[in-house]
Design an enzyme around this catalytic site. Structure first.
Site, PDB file in Angstrom:
ATOM      1  CB  CYS A 104      -0.925   0.018   1.220  1.00 36.68           C
ATOM      2  SG  CYS A 104      -1.997   1.476   1.273  1.00 36.68           S
ATOM      3  CD  GLU A 231      -6.410   2.029 -10.315  1.00 38.75           C
ATOM      4  OE1 GLU A 231      -6.428   2.692 -11.376  1.00 38.75           O
ATOM      5  OE2 GLU A 231      -6.047   2.506  -9.231  1.00 38.75           O
TER       6      GLU A 231
END
Length: 351
Positions: A104, A231
């Protein structure tokens, strides 16, 4: 399910839906699974909130690991072995593996010192301790998803250490961390290849996939056991089936799944998914900005459905004659349009 059964056979490329913040909800997991995703992840979950916030825990357990949500991997973050293990124990009976987030890049991860901000060599003993503690405490496999260390050559060293302390597989998003530009430059697939050539556990490649042909090209370079996509799946959830769906049809299919599992996706999440589906193919259409503005105002699944009917008209398709509600809505809109025209004409006469 034993610890060796979660990850698909090395002889078959695992098609994996990545963990995505507020976008790896149950209806979306079911959607991509219906189009050949063989393994799905939840979004990254915060151990402290799983332990201390009952509402947060209940929401993320809702439907998790049900008959149509297997196999599924729960991803956790954190920098305290005891806290991470306690949270993992709450989740393990509802999933098939627990993944430690070491990738992250967000500022929140930097500020709280987790995710990709544990990749510095000074934190390697801590990371090893977390993975080892999970591996020895849980009944499900443990994996780790990481980004490139700095220098990139150090990534293999860390991956081998994690393998040695119990990681059942390693996923590499082969970019370095950047809080502001998460995908700056292409992923360095040679680093994935290097892991694959030197680890005995399965290796998953993450990055550089926009089309199905990219999946094939990525595996040809890396030899990876699995391909993780994030994505790109938001725009085309049918990627692993090598299909480009009609954007309205796939939006409606997703809405149907939301209705099947109420309370598993917030209306904000649903709106975002539908925006991505339409955006992927229609972002340059003259009506797209109007669509986005109207979608933002939607407060229910029915509101979104109504907006999608408008999208069909904007695209030049008429609502189905077999759908009385759609036909009535179209008549109502035509009436409003006619009334507006009359009022405009009266205003012109007065001037």
């Amino acid at each position: 399910m034993s610890k060796s059964d979660c990850f698909p056979s090395r002889n078959v490329l695992a098609s994996i839906a990545a963990p995505m913040v507020n976008q790896s909800d149950l209806p979306f997991r079911k959607l991509v699974r219906g189009y050949d995703a063989t393994l799905v992840y939840t979004q990254m979950l915060l151990p402290e909130r799983l332990l201390d916030d009952q509402e947060y825990l209940d929401f993320h357990l809702r439907g998790l690991g049900g008959p149509e949500d297997r196999p599924v991997v729960v991803q956790l973050c954190g920098n305290d072995p005891e806290t991470v293990v306690k949270a993992a124990r709450k989740m393990q009976v509802h999933c098939d593996a627990i993944d430690l987030n070491l990738g992250c890049p967000q500022e929140a991860a930097r500020d709280a010192h987790y995710g990709a901000y544990l990749l510095g060599q000074k934190d390697w003993p801590l990371v090893e301790s977390i993975v080892s503690s999970m591996s020895h405490s849980l009944i499900v496999p443990v994996s780790a998803k990481l980004r490139l260390c700095q220098p990139a050559s150090a990534t293999l060293d860390l991956a081998q250490r994690l393998e040695n302390v119990g990681a059942s597989w390693i996923t590499l998003h082969a970019r370095t961390v950047s809080a502001r530009r998460r995908r700056q430059g292409a992923a360095d697939l040679e680093q994935v290849k290097r892991l694959k050539e030197n680890l005995t556990t399965p290796v998953v490649s993450n990055g550089n996939v926009r089309l199905w042909k990219d999946v094939e090209a990525n595996r040809a370079v890396t030899g990876a056991d699995g391909m993780m996509v994030g994505e790109t799946l938001l725009g085309n959830p049918c990627l692993f089936a090598n299909v480009l769906p009609d954007p309205v049809d796939i939006s409606r299919e997703y809405l149907d799944l939301c209705r099947e599992d109420p309370g598993t996706a917030t209306i904000e999440t649903v709106r975002t998914h539908v925006r991505h589906f339409i955006d992927h193919q229609c972002s340059r259409r003259p009506w797209f900005n109007k669509f986005r503005a109207e979608l933002t105002q939607c407060e229910s699944l029915d509101d979104i459905e109504y907006t999608l009917r408008k999208v069909q008209r904007w695209r030049g398709f008429s609502p189905s004659a077999a759908d009385p509600a759609a036909e009535a809505e179209e008549c109502e809109e035509e009436h409003e349009k006619t009334l507006d025209d009359v009022l405009d004409a009266i205003a012109l006469l007065r001037n």
